[in-house]
Design an enzyme around this catalytic site. Structure first.
Site, PDB file in Angstrom:
ATOM      1  N   LYS A  27     -28.016 -57.033  27.621  1.00 44.00           N
ATOM      2  CA  LYS A  27     -28.455 -58.387  27.314  1.00 44.00           C
ATOM      3  C   LYS A  27     -29.898 -58.590  27.771  1.00 44.00           C
ATOM      4  O   LYS A  27     -30.742 -59.071  27.016  1.00 44.00           O
ATOM      5  CB  LYS A  27     -27.524 -59.371  28.022  1.00 44.00           C
ATOM      6  CG  LYS A  27     -27.528 -60.759  27.471  1.00 44.00           C
ATOM      7  CD  LYS A  27     -26.548 -61.648  28.240  1.00 44.00           C
ATOM      8  CE  LYS A  27     -25.102 -61.386  27.851  1.00 44.00           C
ATOM      9  NZ  LYS A  27     -24.144 -62.034  28.774  1.00 44.00           N
ATOM     10  N   ARG A  98     -26.174 -65.445  33.719  1.00 46.95           N
ATOM     11  CA  ARG A  98     -25.362 -64.622  32.810  1.00 46.95           C
ATOM     12  C   ARG A  98     -25.302 -63.183  33.301  1.00 46.95           C
ATOM     13  O   ARG A  98     -26.270 -62.641  33.781  1.00 46.95           O
ATOM     14  CB  ARG A  98     -25.991 -64.613  31.408  1.00 46.95           C
ATOM     15  CG  ARG A  98     -26.649 -65.898  31.010  1.00 46.95           C
ATOM     16  CD  ARG A  98     -27.467 -65.773  29.736  1.00 46.95           C
ATOM     17  NE  ARG A  98     -26.679 -65.404  28.584  1.00 46.95           N
ATOM     18  CZ  ARG A  98     -27.211 -65.114  27.396  1.00 46.95           C
ATOM     19  NH1 ARG A  98     -28.533 -65.125  27.243  1.00 46.95           N
ATOM     20  NH2 ARG A  98     -26.435 -64.782  26.383  1.00 46.95           N
ATOM     21  N   GLY A 107     -15.922 -60.761  27.296  1.00 46.34           N
ATOM     22  CA  GLY A 107     -15.010 -61.598  28.057  1.00 46.34           C
ATOM     23  C   GLY A 107     -14.768 -61.155  29.486  1.00 46.34           C
ATOM     24  O   GLY A 107     -13.952 -61.726  30.188  1.00 46.34           O
ATOM     25  N   MET A 109     -17.075 -60.896  32.082  1.00 50.93           N
ATOM     26  CA  MET A 109     -17.836 -61.593  33.106  1.00 50.93           C
ATOM     27  C   MET A 109     -18.176 -62.985  32.587  1.00 50.93           C
ATOM     28  O   MET A 109     -18.505 -63.159  31.431  1.00 50.93           O
ATOM     29  CB  MET A 109     -19.137 -60.862  33.364  1.00 50.93           C
ATOM     30  CG  MET A 109     -18.905 -59.398  33.486  1.00 50.93           C
ATOM     31  SD  MET A 109     -19.155 -58.892  35.136  1.00 50.93           S
ATOM     32  CE  MET A 109     -19.208 -57.154  34.870  1.00 50.93           C
ATOM     33  N   ARG A 371     -27.419 -57.815  19.965  1.00 51.99           N
ATOM     34  CA  ARG A 371     -26.929 -56.488  20.360  1.00 51.99           C
ATOM     35  C   ARG A 371     -26.333 -55.833  19.121  1.00 51.99           C
ATOM     36  O   ARG A 371     -26.017 -56.515  18.140  1.00 51.99           O
ATOM     37  CB  ARG A 371     -25.870 -56.608  21.441  1.00 51.99           C
ATOM     38  CG  ARG A 371     -24.670 -57.405  20.973  1.00 51.99           C
ATOM     39  CD  ARG A 371     -23.642 -57.595  22.056  1.00 51.99           C
ATOM     40  NE  ARG A 371     -22.706 -58.645  21.671  1.00 51.99           N
ATOM     41  CZ  ARG A 371     -21.919 -59.303  22.501  1.00 51.99           C
ATOM     42  NH1 ARG A 371     -21.939 -59.038  23.766  1.00 51.99           N
ATOM     43  NH2 ARG A 371     -21.108 -60.229  22.066  1.00 51.99           N
ATOM     44  N   HIS A 489     -11.897 -64.529  20.691  1.00 54.87           N
ATOM     45  CA  HIS A 489     -11.519 -63.383  21.536  1.00 54.87           C
ATOM     46  C   HIS A 489     -10.613 -62.397  20.804  1.00 54.87           C
ATOM     47  O   HIS A 489     -10.878 -61.196  20.742  1.00 54.87           O
ATOM     48  CB  HIS A 489     -10.830 -63.884  22.807  1.00 54.87           C
ATOM     49  CG  HIS A 489     -10.454 -62.792  23.747  1.00 54.87           C
ATOM     50  ND1 HIS A 489      -9.208 -62.192  23.734  1.00 54.87           N
ATOM     51  CD2 HIS A 489     -11.175 -62.145  24.697  1.00 54.87           C
ATOM     52  CE1 HIS A 489      -9.181 -61.253  24.662  1.00 54.87           C
ATOM     53  NE2 HIS A 489     -10.352 -61.207  25.260  1.00 54.87           N
ATOM     54  N   SER A 797      -6.533 -17.479  19.470  1.00 54.09           N
ATOM     55  CA  SER A 797      -6.402 -18.912  19.260  1.00 54.09           C
ATOM     56  C   SER A 797      -5.958 -19.520  20.582  1.00 54.09           C
ATOM     57  O   SER A 797      -4.917 -19.144  21.124  1.00 54.09           O
ATOM     58  CB  SER A 797      -5.384 -19.191  18.161  1.00 54.09           C
ATOM     59  OG  SER A 797      -5.227 -20.577  18.030  1.00 54.09           O
ATOM     60  N   CYS A 864      -5.980 -24.396  19.031  1.00 53.91           N
ATOM     61  CA  CYS A 864      -4.931 -25.051  18.258  1.00 53.91           C
ATOM     62  C   CYS A 864      -4.100 -26.007  19.094  1.00 53.91           C
ATOM     63  O   CYS A 864      -3.080 -26.501  18.655  1.00 53.91           O
ATOM     64  CB  CYS A 864      -4.043 -24.019  17.567  1.00 53.91           C
ATOM     65  SG  CYS A 864      -3.164 -22.964  18.722  1.00 53.91           S
ATOM     66  N   TYR A 884     -13.589 -22.219  15.058  1.00 50.86           N
ATOM     67  CA  TYR A 884     -12.928 -23.379  14.449  1.00 50.86           C
ATOM     68  C   TYR A 884     -12.090 -24.127  15.471  1.00 50.86           C
ATOM     69  O   TYR A 884     -11.780 -23.605  16.539  1.00 50.86           O
ATOM     70  CB  TYR A 884     -12.035 -22.941  13.278  1.00 50.86           C
ATOM     71  CG  TYR A 884     -10.824 -22.141  13.681  1.00 50.86           C
ATOM     72  CD1 TYR A 884      -9.639 -22.779  14.056  1.00 50.86           C
ATOM     73  CD2 TYR A 884     -10.846 -20.749  13.690  1.00 50.86           C
ATOM     74  CE1 TYR A 884      -8.534 -22.055  14.447  1.00 50.86           C
ATOM     75  CE2 TYR A 884      -9.743 -20.015  14.065  1.00 50.86           C
ATOM     76  CZ  TYR A 884      -8.584 -20.675  14.450  1.00 50.86           C
ATOM     77  OH  TYR A 884      -7.493 -19.965  14.842  1.00 50.86           O
TER      78      TYR A 884
HETATM   79  P1  ADP Z   1     -21.049 -63.346  27.120  1.00 47.50           P
HETATM   80  O1  ADP Z   1     -21.585 -62.062  27.614  1.00 47.50           O
HETATM   81  O2  ADP Z   1     -19.655 -63.619  27.509  1.00 47.50           O
HETATM   82  O3  ADP Z   1     -21.326 -63.546  25.682  1.00 47.50           O
HETATM   83  P2  ADP Z   1     -23.309 -65.020  27.645  1.00 47.50           P
HETATM   84  O4  ADP Z   1     -24.057 -64.879  28.888  1.00 47.50           O
HETATM   85  O5  ADP Z   1     -23.894 -64.411  26.430  1.00 47.50           O
HETATM   86  O6  ADP Z   1     -21.854 -64.480  27.907  1.00 47.50           O
HETATM   87  O7  ADP Z   1     -23.155 -66.555  27.473  1.00 47.50           O
HETATM   88  C1  ADP Z   1     -22.050 -67.295  27.129  1.00 47.50           C
HETATM   89  C2  ADP Z   1     -22.460 -68.382  26.173  1.00 47.50           C
HETATM   90  O8  ADP Z   1     -23.444 -69.227  26.742  1.00 47.50           O
HETATM   91  C3  ADP Z   1     -23.063 -67.840  24.906  1.00 47.50           C
HETATM   92  O9  ADP Z   1     -22.608 -68.601  23.829  1.00 47.50           O
HETATM   93  C4  ADP Z   1     -24.525 -68.023  25.115  1.00 47.50           C
HETATM   94  O10 ADP Z   1     -25.212 -68.127  23.916  1.00 47.50           O
HETATM   95  C5  ADP Z   1     -24.573 -69.304  25.926  1.00 47.50           C
HETATM   96  N1  ADP Z   1     -25.769 -69.364  26.745  1.00 47.50           N
HETATM   97  C6  ADP Z   1     -26.162 -68.494  27.685  1.00 47.50           C
HETATM   98  N2  ADP Z   1     -27.331 -68.814  28.228  1.00 47.50           N
HETATM   99  C7  ADP Z   1     -27.724 -69.961  27.619  1.00 47.50           C
HETATM  100  C8  ADP Z   1     -28.867 -70.795  27.741  1.00 47.50           C
HETATM  101  N3  ADP Z   1     -29.835 -70.500  28.580  1.00 47.50           N
HETATM  102  N4  ADP Z   1     -28.942 -71.876  26.962  1.00 47.50           N
HETATM  103  C9  ADP Z   1     -27.939 -72.152  26.095  1.00 47.50           C
HETATM  104  N5  ADP Z   1     -26.848 -71.423  25.934  1.00 47.50           N
HETATM  105  C10 ADP Z   1     -26.724 -70.320  26.684  1.00 47.50           C
HETATM  106 MG    MG Z   2     -23.018 -63.371  24.856  1.00 45.11          MG
HETATM  107 MG    MG Z   3     -18.187 -64.722  27.999  1.00 44.24          MG
END
Ligand code: ADP
Ligand code: MG
Ligand code: MG
Length: 906
Positions: A27, A98, A107, A109, A371, A489, A797, A864, A884
């Site tokens: 990220k 984040r 999901g 962290m 990503r 999710h 083999s 094998c 092989y």
């Molecule tokens: P994950 O890795 O679980 O996607 P993120 O860190 O990307 O967690 O963030 C979770 C949500 O919060 C995402 O929808 C992201 O776009 C939003 N978000 C994160 N940082 C900001 C920010 N600075 N302003 C607005 N929304 C944010």
């Molecule tokens: Mg995200």
């Molecule tokens: Mg998340």
């Protein structure tokens, strides 16, 4: 020089880059790069993954001390760029905190948004924005997220309810409100108050008011979350080392919850399910953060085209769609246009399908993440081939982009068409992850796990899934959710797992307590059968058997490119003409292992086979073998026909004989009748076959040495058929393989018998065919003395199942007793029967190849065991110079791709 722990980004500049993922996490590295290429990203900074390791080793206080100066400077930079002040009453700076490791961990962290708010700052935000409701909505969200994530109030078990959700529900109910967006400013104020009381009750402390306390609390919580149970489980499932650590990103907030001209969404530059080259995604107006994926409100589509498709699937009329669920292109056309340009720019730049997060604050677009998007196996192949044709990438990159293991999904079953035609759809939902699945309804993830263990097929049905359901999802055949969207999710995780999933199914009401589900008023109970089509979104009543998939042109092209680069052939393990044909269609270049024992279990063969085994002397055995000869010939003929022109390695009889004889009274009586001897005699002979350690007993070439007439019969059957098939114009290329050689002499003795028989057959038929005689290398001693064996053998083999068993000293049949514990404790990294143990068993393989080729440079070597279809093992085979690999028919394409990847990387 002092170690740099913090990297800033913002306003078109950045200290980091996309190729710094190891240090900045995925990220953070991409947030930096997006800045550098001129994509609008709110300013912020990244604390490196190295700090996570320091944190785990040195502790919280020490690490906060290390970071303090750099973090304060970086915050000052955000303040400067945004014209706000952290902790200020009038003009407060709010940030998100984040997590982000090298590879995305969906999901795992949790993010904290709107950090920096307190009773003063909320007034400042309200005044500055002129939008009091927005300010309090942000505050409400912040206290809740901070309480859940940082203060640990998020319930650990799914039985418990989130204390904040409980309060929300109470307030909404008392006001007769359904949606969060209908909460008034006063409601939100009440919520904040009650949330804080809940915090005090739960933690014994007041909610922290000082933004710096909040910030350090959140930063440390991210580091802590690296070691939480869910994260550890995910790492284990995906082989991610603990040492990698997570980075922490702190970033200025942008607000999607400022009203009708604000919103937030997720998008893919191509279709993550099918791979189609169309931009698509979902958004919500007046929403923040994860509202879109949380599945609380129904997300809307970004493009008009996507929106119309969606409405059609959901059975919503065009009028209703346009009025209630307009696309972003309709609702905020300027923003949509910019978003479409940005997504194209990102894809062109990263040269791969991107998964984006964006937020629109009062008509201004901001990107928050990009990503490489997770995709299904089908999308993976289509995108790689499309991008190759579109000139984004070259052939080698196309091959590398594809995960060999993921091809498995493409080879997965679809519904039996006839049965499908009669099937009754109960409802439809979103086609979240393709494929077909049929199973019994269960409502809880742990039950999915339990039922699967009992060998049942289950469909996990949930209102919406959460990371706690991961294990259950992994064992289920398919997943059905009542809520959510294409990026919720369940959908994202199912696609990652290559598991069929239908999300947001219409008119589904699930009652977890009663363990029932009503679909359009029809009640289904736990254990009832349903079937899902994850490609169309249809949900069917009852059990619809599935059938094998058909492969498309993209897949074939990928395979052709793979073959161009691969240096190893891929053969198959097949015992029947049907399997042989399937494998050949998948591109197998021969049979690496044809086990003859399975053939003897068929109805017409088992009786003469038993006669042979239970005979009291050679004469009796020969009589029975005479009956078996024509039957065995028929088996071989079918296989040679299917493999016309390609080598077929036939392994002589291998298992201990007691496996073939009846152990019950009824079966023994029958044999007594057939053979015209007493039950007592039969019983005694069966008893006589019992061994205390059959896997190390009378089996393999020991059998053929004790009873040479068995070897004779099998060699004769193979060669007679090979010659007879010539008349049909079929070229059989037999390779006769002696199992379980440990000593060169036992191989030599067998080889002599085989050679003699072959010469006799040639003389009788006055004709000949080409053939080879070789052996399995599956006893450590054989590997150690490979130079001696290679003098006699045309080929080796590697039977890595037995070789693993004997090298580790683990009984394959008993390993389940301790293997899970070993994997759990990390004593073993992988099940060595699934993933070749390169350090130990691999050493034997590599040594045997070397020693063998020293005396016979042309020695053909293959594998094998089960490992022949496992990508990392295939790559190892390439490295040690095997000619092989041979694997089960459905793994053939996987092995072909892995072989090519090995050649490219090697
Ligand atoms: P994950 O890795 O679980 O996607 P993120 O860190 O990307 O967690 O963030 C979770 C949500 O919060 C995402 O929808 C992201 O776009 C939003 N978000 C994160 N940082 C900001 C920010 N600075 N302003 C607005 N929304 C944010
Ligand atoms: Mg995200
Ligand atoms: Mg998340």
């Amino acid at each position: 020089m002092k170690k740099k722990r913090v990297y800033t980004f913002g306003n078109g500049a950045a200290e980091g880059r996309a190729d710094m993922k190891n240090l900045l996490g995925g990220k953070g590295a991409n947030l930096a790069e997006m800045n550098l290429i001129g994509v609008p990203v709110p300013p912020g900074f990244t604390i490196t993954t190295e700090v996570c390791t320091e944190y785990n080793e040195l502790g919280r206080d020490y690490v906060v001390g290390l970071l303090k100066e750099e973090v304060e400077q970086a915050v000052a930079q955000i303040e400067e760029l945004t014209g706000t002040k952290f902790g200020d009453k009038e003009n407060p700076c709010l940030v998100s905190v984040r997590s982000g490791s090298r590879v995305s961990m969906p999901g795992m962290m949790d993010t904290v948004l709107n950090l920096g708010l307190n009773d003063d700052a909320v007034e400042g935000i309200a005044k500055k924005s002129g939008n009091e409701r927005f300010a309090w909505d942000s505050y409400r969200r912040f206290v809740q997220m901070y309480g859940d994530v940082v203060l640990g109030m998020k319930p650990q078990s799914k039985e418990d309810i989130d204390p904040f959700e409980e309060i929300m529900d109470e307030v909404k109910e008392s006001k007769g409100i359904e949606l969060d967006t209908d909460l008034t400013t006063d409601d939100l104020k009440e919520l904040v108050k009650r949330f804080k009381t809940a915090v005090k009750e739960n933690t014994g402390n007041d909610f922290p008011v000082d933004p710096w306390d909040q910030l350090w609390g959140a930063v440390c919580a991210v580091f802590d979350s690296w070691m939480n149970e869910r994260a550890i489980l995910y790492r284990k499932m995906n082989n991610i080392p603990e040492e990698w650590g997570t980075a922490v990103n702190v970033q200025a907030m942008v607000y999607g919850n400022m009203g009708k001209t604000s919103g937030t969404g997720v998008a893919f530059t191509r279709d993550a399910a099918t791979g189609e080259d169309i931009f698509n995604g979902e958004y919500l107006i007046d929403a923040q953060g994860e509202d879109v994926v949380a599945g609380v409100r129904t997300p809307q589509q970004i493009t008009i085209e996507g929106s119309r498709r969606w409405a059609k699937l959901q059975g919503i009329s065009e009028e209703e769609r346009a009025a209630k669920y307009p696309s972003l292109e309709e609702a905020l056309p300027e923003c949509a246009k910019e978003l479409i340009e940005v997504q194209q720019k990102l894809e062109d730049y990263f040269k791969d399908m991107q998964d984006l997060e964006f937020t629109i604050q009062d008509g201004k677009l901001w990107l928050l993440q990009t990503r490489s998007g997770k995709r299904t196996g089908a999308a993976m192949v289509k995108i790689a081939i499309d991008m190759l044709h579109q000139g984004y990438i070259d052939e080698k990159t196309a091959l590398k982009r594809c995960d060999a293991e993921k091809l498995d999904e493409l080879l997965h079953p679809v519904f039996d068409k006839k049965l499908l035609a009669q099937a009754k759809p109960l409802t439809n939902g979103l086609p979240a992850s393709p494929g077909a699945a049929t199973g019994q309804v269960v409502f809880h993830a742990d039950e999915a796990e339990e039922w699967s263990k009992q060998g049942k097929q289950v469909i996990l049905c949930r209102i919406e899934t959460s990371p706690e359901d991961l294990r259950g999802m992994a064992t289920a055949q398919g997943i059905l959710t009542a809520r959510g969207g294409m990026t919720s999710h369940a959908a994202v995780v199912a696609r990652g797992m290559g598991k069929c999933c239908v999300s947001a199914a219409n008119n589904v009401v699930i009652n977890y307590k009663e363990r029932t589900m009503t679909i359009h008023g029809k009640e289904l109970k736990e254990g009832d059968w349903i079937s899902l089509n994850g490609s169309t979104g249809l949900v069917y009543e009852g059990r619809i058997e599935t059938q094998d998939a058909e492969l498309d042109a993209d897949f074939n092209e990928l395979m052709e490119i793979a073959d161009k680069y691969a240096r190893m052939d891929v053969r198959t393990n097949a015992d029947t003409p049907r399997d042989a044909k399937v494998a050949r269609d998948f591109g197998a270049r021969g049979i690496g292992l044809c086990r003859t024992e399975h053939m003897f279990f068929e109805e017409d063969k088992i009786i003469p086979m038993r006669e042979m085994i239970l005979a009291k002397d050679e004469e009796g055995r020969r009589k029975a073998l005479e009956k078996l000869l024509p039957l065995q010939k028929k088996d071989f003929a079918g296989i040679f026909r299917a493999m016309d022109g390609l080598p077929v390695t036939v392994r002589l009889l291998d298992p201990p004989l007691h496996e073939f004889v009846p152990h019950d009274e009824k079966g023994q009586m029958e044999m007594a009748r057939v053979m015209g001897i007493s039950y007592k005699d039969i019983h005694e002979r069966v008893e006589g076959l019992l061994e205390s350690n059959p896997m190390l007993g009378l089996r393999g070439c020991r059998l053929g040495n004790l009873y040479p007439e068995i070897t004779e019969m099998q060699a004769r059957a193979i060669m007679e058929v090979a010659i007879e098939l010539k008349e049909e114009g079929i070229t059989a290329c037999p390779e006769i393989m002696v199992p379980l050689t440990g000593i060169v002499h036992e191989f030599k003795a067998q080889k002599d018998i085989i050679e003699n028989t072959i010469q006799k057959v040639f003389a009788e038929k006055n004709d000949s065919v080409e053939y080879k005689i070789g052996t399995m290398i599956e006893i450590p001693r054989a590997a150690l003395t490979a130079h001696k064996i290679a003098r006699e053998a045309d080929f080796f083999s590697f039977g890595t199942n037995d070789l693993t068993q004997m090298t580790f000293g683990y009984s394959r049949d008993d390993v389940a007793k301790f293997l899970p514990m070993y994997l759990d404790k990390g004593i073993l990294k992988h099940d060595p029967f699934a993933v070749l143990d390169q350090n130990g068993v691999g050493q034997l393989v590599s040594m045997a190849v070397q020693k063998g080729r020293e005396v016979r440079p042309t020695l053909k070597c293959g594998i094998c065991g089960e490992h022949g279809g496992e990508p990392s093992s295939v790559k190892f085979c390439h490295t040690v110079g095997l000619n092989y690999v041979s694997c089960s028919p459905f793994r053939v394409p996987i092995a072909r791709l892995a072989a090519a990847q090995a050649a490219i990387e090697g």
